[in-house]
Design an enzyme around this catalytic site. Structure first.
Site, PDB file in Angstrom:
ATOM      1  N   GLY A   1      41.376  42.159  37.473  1.00 36.00           N
ATOM      2  CA  GLY A   1      41.892  42.104  38.825  1.00 36.00           C
ATOM      3  C   GLY A   1      40.961  42.810  39.783  1.00 36.00           C
ATOM      4  O   GLY A   1      39.748  42.923  39.559  1.00 36.00           O
TER       5      GLY A   1
ATOM      6  N   GLY B   1      40.695  46.018  40.561  1.00 33.51           N
ATOM      7  CA  GLY B   1      40.057  47.209  40.017  1.00 33.51           C
ATOM      8  C   GLY B   1      38.968  46.884  39.018  1.00 33.51           C
ATOM      9  O   GLY B   1      37.877  47.465  39.051  1.00 33.51           O
TER      10      GLY B   1
ATOM     11  N   ASP C   1      49.168  37.826  42.134  1.00 33.35           N
ATOM     12  CA  ASP C   1      49.526  37.770  43.554  1.00 33.35           C
ATOM     13  C   ASP C   1      48.653  36.799  44.336  1.00 33.35           C
ATOM     14  O   ASP C   1      48.944  36.530  45.505  1.00 33.35           O
ATOM     15  CB  ASP C   1      49.411  39.160  44.192  1.00 33.35           C
ATOM     16  CG  ASP C   1      50.416  40.149  43.635  1.00 33.35           C
ATOM     17  OD1 ASP C   1      51.430  39.687  43.069  1.00 33.35           O
ATOM     18  OD2 ASP C   1      50.182  41.361  43.740  1.00 33.35           O
TER      19      ASP C   1
END
Length: 657
Positions: free
Chosen positions: A403, A405, A434
């Site tokens: 993701g 990070g 998301d």
């Protein structure tokens, strides 16, 4: 399939499970990565192809590379391949929750210069890398290839109708049909490009356009078109002399506006210019790594999403197609922690054991949160430990499925390797349930998550309609972006109220609408994103804590809505609460995500062999392309409250907000 990821004993049969690295290290003299026996390939590789032997690094003995995390200057004489990306990612590689970046992208046209491209960093200049013919194309001549000169337009909606091209009227832009807010129908939306998150930036962008002489000429041409045909012709000539391209369409004139400069657009929204084109992803005819010398590592980080196993399977199979030996394809256990934790030994991966991996959910390698950001000293220490393992284990291709990070850390590692002149290509496949990565149309797992969330909403509809004054409340993912909640509500067709983080909740208006629904229908279905209504859960001026990954800690909006609906303001209600978060993220991927994950996994391997580093593979405007990781991680994509997608949602649900 289980044998591919277990520590089974060595067997003489060719298809026996491969031993784990930890078992081999205990049986022989300590070596970082001794390759397992390859029964199918009895011929030994030359010694120079084996990874060099190094001592095992101790984390506490590793000093940080620099005192400053992201501003380390390259050593004298060392080229920084990320230097040209700084203007496009002025806020670094990690998302700042206080800044929302939108892009000013010139629309692509026949007049666009092809050298106006968002170039990707590479390590092709390193002396140990040399161009050579792609062995994949030699084996599969019908596969086809792409070239570095191939382009993907970042903004394909080029022209605005003259009736809306005047910069003086801050029109509310439309946004894309995919919910991400595409490059819009109005000229003012040229400031946002494919992201469409302009909202309060439109007025400032229009003012800036009026200050630009070329834009003023275009606006004058548009105003003249509305005024009189004769004046329109004169203004058109003036616009053309100013460098504008005015197209004559069948039903009127279309005026192309110039890109706007980087500016603070008001509030926390910042406009950043981008080039017109991106580089296309795919197989190159020239590679810079010899397959027999490649030691590849695959890492999955962050929360699980549908399709992670698909990407891992595609990467391993693609590496095998290039000719990378089985003993040199490593799976790092439990994210980046597998690099510096002695309790998680990497596993050898084999293309022979990938046939049915894509049929299961989760991550076969295990996943964990990226390195914590709260303590910068600890972050640098662990980051340097990962980088040191890359050097010690002789890893020259690092493939990351992560993701925001994990993608940010991948960019950090890529720059470290480039400055240290370590021939290690780092490529990331972004995943986000998301769907909040900048520029990208969608991330892996998003379509499957929408399908699963839709099932929960239909179940809530059944529960609510079967009860007297029933309310079905479904809480879904969506920390700062409401794409999943919005798309699931549209797909199900049963939602009466949809609450997303981008739109503030008016409690009085919500209760009034709920009372009307209960009186007219006898039941209601409410869908809420986990990040919605956080302003209701914090007092004005109260600081919002951050977790160890640097994300704001969310308070439970579901509990607040439960107490609100049960407070008596709606009378007697029968409340049914469903939180299908784990059902949504742990399910195997659907058909569309199977295809997307496999394609992106192949593109990641292709990009690494082509010498690119610090890049992500994604889909922009329906085309697969390569993007510098810092560009897509400096902010996050949000739903535009004035866009067509959200207005379509309001029309479907009938909600007044």
């Amino acid at each position: 399939m289980r044998g591919a990821f277990s520590s089974a004993q060595r067997a003489p049969a060719p298809r026996a499970p491969l031993p784990s690295i930890g078992r081999r290290r205990a049986a022989r003299a300590p070596r970082p990565l001794p390759p397992p026996p390859r029964a199918a390939q009895p011929q030994q590789q030359p010694k120079q192809h084996q990874p060099q032997q190094h001592r095992e690094p101790q984390i506490m003995q590793i000093e940080s590379i620099s005192e400053d995390d992201e501003s380390a200057a390259p050593p004298p004489g060392v080229r920084d391949p990320f230097a040209h990306i700084v203007p496009y990612a002025p806020y670094g590689i990690r998302r700042d929750p206080n800044k929302l970046v939108v892009f000013a992208i010139p629309p692509a046209s026949l007049h666009s210069p092809l050298d106006d491209v968002l170039r990707c960093p590479d390590i092709r200049h390193l002396p140990r890398l040399a161009p050579r013919p792609n062995p994949l194309l030699l084996r599969h001549k019908d596969l086809g290839c792409v070239f570095d000169g191939d382009r993907v337009a970042l903004n394909v909606v080029s022209y605005a109708a003259a009736a809306h091209a005047g910069a003086g009227a801050p029109q509310q832009p439309g946004g894309g049909d995919d919910g991400g807010g595409g490059a819009g129908s109005f000229a003012a939306e040229a400031v946002a490009g494919p992201e469409g998150e302009v909202e309060d930036a439109v007025a400032a962008a229009a003012a800036a356009a009026r200050a630009v002489p070329v834009a003023a000429a275009a606006a004058a041409a548009a105003a003249a078109v509305r005024a009189a045909p004769a004046a329109a012709a004169a203004a058109t000539e003036a616009a053309e002399e100013a460098g504008q391209h005015v197209l004559r369409a069948r039903h009127g004139h279309y005026v192309e506006l110039p890109p706007l400069p980087c500016q603070q657009a008001g509030g926390c929204r910042v406009v950043v210019p981008l080039p017109t084109f991106a580089m296309r992803a795919g197989v190159r005819d020239t590679v810079y790594f010899a397959p027999e010398k490649v030691t590849a590592a695959i890492v999955t980080t962050g929360g699980i999403v549908p399709g992670m196993n698909d990407v891992v399977s595609a990467m391993v199979q693609r590496l095998g197609m290039y000719g990378v030996p089985e003993g040199q394809i490593l799976g790092i256990r439990y994210g980046f922690e597998g690099f510096y934790s002695r309790s998680h030994t990497p596993q050898h991966l084999s293309p022979r054991c990938m046939d049915t991996l894509h049929l299961s959910g989760g991550s076969c390698l295990g996943s964990s949160s990226p390195l914590p950001r709260a303590d910068e000293a600890s972050l640098r220490l662990r980051r340097d430990a990962v980088a040191q393992r890359l050097r010690d284990w002789g890893i020259n291709v690092l493939l990351v499925v992560g993701g925001e990070g994990g993608t940010a850390l991948s960019a950090d590692l890529a720059r470290w390797c480039a400055l240290e002149e370590l021939d290690c290509a780092v490529v990331c496949v972004p995943k986000s349930i998301d769907n909040d990565f900048l520029l990208l149309d969608r991330s892996i797992g998003f379509d499957t998550a929408v399908e699963q969330a839709q099932r929960a909403l239909i179940a809530a509809k059944t529960e609510a309609s079967s009860a007297l004054r029933g309310i079905g409340l479904v809480k879904l993912f969506g920390r700062r972006s409401g794409f999943l909640t919005m798309q699931a509500a549209l797909a199900s067709g049963v939602v009466d109220v949809c609450l997303i983080p981008e739109v503030k909740i008016d409690v009085d208006l919500l209760l009034s609408h709920m009372r009307r629904l209960l009186e007219e229908k006898g039941h209601a279905v409410v869908c809420v994103a986990e990040g919605a209504g956080q302003d209701l859960l914090y007092k004005p001026g109260e600081p919002r804590p951050m977790d160890e990954a640097g994300n704001p800690v969310l308070r439970d909006i579901g509990a607040r809505l439960r107490s609100l609906f049960k407070s008596g303001a709606l009378g007697e209600v029968d409340l049914k609460v469903i939180e299908p978060k784990h059902l949504v993220e742990a399910t195997p991927s659907g058909a569309s995500d199977h295809v997307l994950a496999k394609t992106l996994g192949h593109h990641a391997v292709d990009a690494a062999f082509a010498g690119f580093t610090g890049v992500v593979c994604g889909v922009v405007n329906g085309h697969h392309c390569l993007l510098p990781a810092p560009v897509v991680t400096q902010s996050y994509k949000t739903v535009h409250p004035g866009g067509r997608a959200y207005n379509r949602l309001r029309t479907t649900t009938g909600q007044p907000f």
